[in-house]
Write a protein that holds these residues in place. Structure first.
Motif, mmCIF file in Angstrom:
data_model
loop_
_atom_site.group_PDB
_atom_site.id
_atom_site.type_symbol
_atom_site.label_atom_id
_atom_site.label_comp_id
_atom_site.label_asym_id
_atom_site.label_seq_id
_atom_site.Cartn_x
_atom_site.Cartn_y
_atom_site.Cartn_z
ATOM 1 N N LEU A 40 37.107 39.386 -20.661
ATOM 2 C CA LEU A 40 37.600 38.873 -22.401
ATOM 3 C C LEU A 40 36.614 38.322 -22.880
ATOM 4 C CD1 LEU A 40 39.979 36.002 -20.555
ATOM 5 C CD2 LEU A 40 40.651 38.112 -21.479
ATOM 6 N N LEU A 41 35.206 38.323 -22.377
ATOM 7 C CA LEU A 41 34.569 38.124 -23.477
ATOM 8 C C LEU A 41 33.920 40.174 -24.031
ATOM 9 C CD1 LEU A 41 32.344 37.092 -25.044
ATOM 10 C CD2 LEU A 41 30.143 37.546 -22.893
ATOM 11 N N VAL A 42 34.295 40.839 -23.761
ATOM 12 C CA VAL A 42 33.848 42.252 -23.732
ATOM 13 C C VAL A 42 34.653 42.684 -25.275
ATOM 14 C CG1 VAL A 42 35.144 43.668 -22.114
ATOM 15 C CG2 VAL A 42 32.839 45.023 -23.713
ATOM 16 N N LEU A 43 36.267 42.413 -24.290
ATOM 17 C CA LEU A 43 36.695 42.933 -25.843
ATOM 18 C C LEU A 43 36.901 41.833 -26.649
ATOM 19 C CD1 LEU A 43 40.262 43.302 -23.079
ATOM 20 C CD2 LEU A 43 39.018 44.620 -23.856
ATOM 21 N N ALA A 44 36.730 40.811 -26.235
ATOM 22 C CA ALA A 44 36.244 39.703 -27.914
ATOM 23 C C ALA A 44 35.706 40.552 -28.844
ATOM 24 C CB ALA A 44 36.477 38.613 -27.302
ATOM 25 N N LEU A 45 34.215 40.763 -28.375
ATOM 26 C CA LEU A 45 32.899 41.399 -28.367
ATOM 27 C C LEU A 45 33.631 42.610 -29.199
ATOM 28 C CD1 LEU A 45 30.437 40.257 -26.635
ATOM 29 C CD2 LEU A 45 30.741 38.977 -28.846
ATOM 30 N N LEU A 46 34.377 43.414 -28.878
ATOM 31 C CA LEU A 46 34.795 44.946 -29.434
ATOM 32 C C LEU A 46 36.087 44.555 -30.927
ATOM 33 C CD1 LEU A 46 35.289 47.109 -25.693
ATOM 34 C CD2 LEU A 46 33.791 47.056 -28.434
ATOM 35 N N LEU A 47 36.572 43.711 -30.548
ATOM 36 C CA LEU A 47 37.470 43.948 -31.942
ATOM 37 C C LEU A 47 36.731 42.859 -33.288
ATOM 38 C CD1 LEU A 47 40.277 41.610 -30.495
ATOM 39 C CD2 LEU A 47 40.100 43.816 -30.900
ATOM 40 N N MET A 48 35.899 42.343 -32.461
ATOM 41 C CA MET A 48 35.111 41.785 -33.599
ATOM 42 C C MET A 48 34.093 42.524 -34.455
ATOM 43 S SD MET A 48 31.729 38.734 -33.514
ATOM 44 C CE MET A 48 33.309 37.739 -32.158
ATOM 45 N N LEU A 49 33.393 43.958 -33.536
ATOM 46 C CA LEU A 49 32.845 44.134 -34.426
ATOM 47 C C LEU A 49 34.210 45.570 -35.413
ATOM 48 C CD1 LEU A 49 30.167 45.879 -34.651
ATOM 49 C CD2 LEU A 49 31.002 47.360 -32.169
ATOM 50 N N ALA A 50 34.778 45.611 -34.159
ATOM 51 C CA ALA A 50 35.711 46.897 -35.384
ATOM 52 C C ALA A 50 36.322 46.102 -36.510
ATOM 53 C CB ALA A 50 37.104 46.688 -34.349
ATOM 54 N N SER A 51 36.551 45.201 -37.034
ATOM 55 C CA SER A 51 36.413 44.202 -37.633
ATOM 56 C C SER A 51 35.057 44.330 -38.848
ATOM 57 C CB SER A 51 36.852 42.659 -37.603
ATOM 58 O OG SER A 51 35.572 42.018 -37.386
ATOM 59 N N GLN A 52 34.107 44.653 -38.360
ATOM 60 C CA GLN A 52 32.669 44.810 -39.051
ATOM 61 C C GLN A 52 32.141 45.891 -39.628
ATOM 62 O OE1 GLN A 52 31.570 41.414 -40.994
ATOM 63 N NE2 GLN A 52 33.679 41.047 -39.547
ATOM 64 N N LEU A 53 33.273 47.057 -38.375
ATOM 65 C CA LEU A 53 32.591 48.436 -38.855
ATOM 66 C C LEU A 53 33.105 49.135 -40.194
ATOM 67 C CD1 LEU A 53 32.699 49.850 -35.074
ATOM 68 C CD2 LEU A 53 31.249 49.258 -37.242
ATOM 69 N N PRO A 54 34.584 48.628 -40.957
ATOM 70 C CA PRO A 54 34.619 49.275 -42.127
ATOM 71 C C PRO A 54 33.625 48.919 -43.147
ATOM 72 C CG PRO A 54 36.769 48.772 -40.919
ATOM 73 C CD PRO A 54 35.213 48.259 -40.033
ATOM 74 N N ARG A 106 34.876 49.818 -12.832
ATOM 75 C CA ARG A 106 34.242 51.002 -13.941
ATOM 76 C C ARG A 106 34.776 50.347 -14.911
ATOM 77 N NH1 ARG A 106 32.398 55.381 -11.623
ATOM 78 N NH2 ARG A 106 31.979 55.952 -9.097
ATOM 79 N N LEU A 107 35.778 50.143 -15.142
ATOM 80 C CA LEU A 107 36.456 49.938 -16.308
ATOM 81 C C LEU A 107 35.821 49.460 -17.475
ATOM 82 C CD1 LEU A 107 38.637 50.785 -18.802
ATOM 83 C CD2 LEU A 107 39.695 48.768 -18.598
ATOM 84 N N LEU A 108 34.843 48.093 -17.031
ATOM 85 C CA LEU A 108 34.668 46.862 -17.188
ATOM 86 C C LEU A 108 32.649 47.678 -18.087
ATOM 87 C CD1 LEU A 108 34.366 43.511 -17.561
ATOM 88 C CD2 LEU A 108 33.195 43.676 -14.987
ATOM 89 N N ARG A 109 32.584 48.445 -16.724
ATOM 90 C CA ARG A 109 31.556 48.601 -17.468
ATOM 91 C C ARG A 109 30.877 50.010 -18.641
ATOM 92 N NH1 ARG A 109 26.047 51.841 -13.163
ATOM 93 N NH2 ARG A 109 24.921 51.282 -15.095
ATOM 94 N N ALA A 110 32.175 50.868 -18.023
ATOM 95 C CA ALA A 110 32.799 51.162 -19.764
ATOM 96 C C ALA A 110 32.484 50.852 -20.628
ATOM 97 C CB ALA A 110 34.157 52.225 -19.462
ATOM 98 N N LEU A 111 33.172 49.371 -20.660
ATOM 99 C CA LEU A 111 33.707 48.570 -21.882
ATOM 100 C C LEU A 111 32.243 47.585 -23.089
ATOM 101 C CD1 LEU A 111 36.943 46.859 -20.708
ATOM 102 C CD2 LEU A 111 37.154 49.168 -23.136
#
Length: 226
Positions: A40-54, A106-111
């Motif tokens: 859940l932490l990595v998914l939240a961080l990925l969403l946060m990063l995606a919001s800042q990338l543009p 494997r998915l967790l580490r890949a994320l």
């Protein structure tokens, strides 16, 4: 303890007659608070990063950069191969994700590796402002252009290092050894070659991608197993 499906994955309780051979399933993994928290932490961080990338890429595009001499691009004629490039990329992503989804370890580490890879790329873009190769032909990616690079002008300065090449290589490391890994490695070479034919990257951008993928992959092991 049950042997995880790759070194460094979270361990789970014994629930089979042969623990060493039992796979880590979603039912077992989701019962573990540590696994749930890290996922859940990595998914939240990925969403946060995606919001800042543009906004970040718009800033990268607006600032001045440097042209690099590139003998290979000077010799190689530029051709628009956007269709082939993104066909390989998206087919590789589909293969990689379909392979990882039934394998939660494997998915967790890949994320986590994917998050670290993006953070490394943001850092290298900040440290090394570049102008695109003079003979660049714009890569047309319908999905990314529409949903991620929301900027007034096309993004052409997100150069060092090649994210397209790095993404497929990361998936190749994440999937189990076998034909899928070899196919993703072949796709990595194909994409690295195609973005050079397009003159969308300097040669250095493509050659540097494996180093940063290795750093992200190593770092993800520390995060997942720590």
């Amino acid at each position: 303890m049950l042997t995880p499906d790759f070194p460094g994955a979270p361990t789970v309780p014994n629930r089979a007659a042969n623990p060493a051979a039992a796979p880590l399933t979603w039912t077992v993994a989701w019962q573990q608070p540590d696994f749930r928290g890290r996922l859940l932490l990595v998914l939240a961080l990925l969403l946060m990063l995606a919001s800042q990338l543009p906004g970040y890429f718009a800033w990268v595009q607006a600032r001045p950069g440097y042209h690099l001499p590139d003998p290979l691009l000077a010799w190689l004629p530029a051709h628009d191969v956007s269709g082939a490039t993104f066909a390989v990329i998206y087919l590789g992503i589909v293969l990689g994700v379909a392979t990882l989804l039934p394998r939660p370890g494997r998915l967790l580490r890949a994320l986590w590796a994917y998050l670290l890879l993006h953070l490394l790329r943001c850092a290298t873009l900040w440290l090394l402002p570049l102008e695109p190769p003079p003979s660049l032909l714009l890569l047309r990616d319908p999905l990314v252009d529409m949903f991620l690079y929301a900027a007034p002008t096309p993004i052409t300065k997100d150069l060092f290092f090649s994210g397209h090449t790095a993404t497929l290589l990361l998936l190749a490391l994440a999937v189990p050894a076998g034909w899928r890994r070899w196919l993703l490695l072949a796709g990595t070479v194909a994409v690295g070659t195609l973005v050079l034919i397009q003159h969308a990257h300097y040669t250095y951008d493509v050659l540097a991608a494996p180093l940063f993928v290795w750093l992200a992959w190593r770092g993800s092991r520390v995060v997942v197993s720590g």
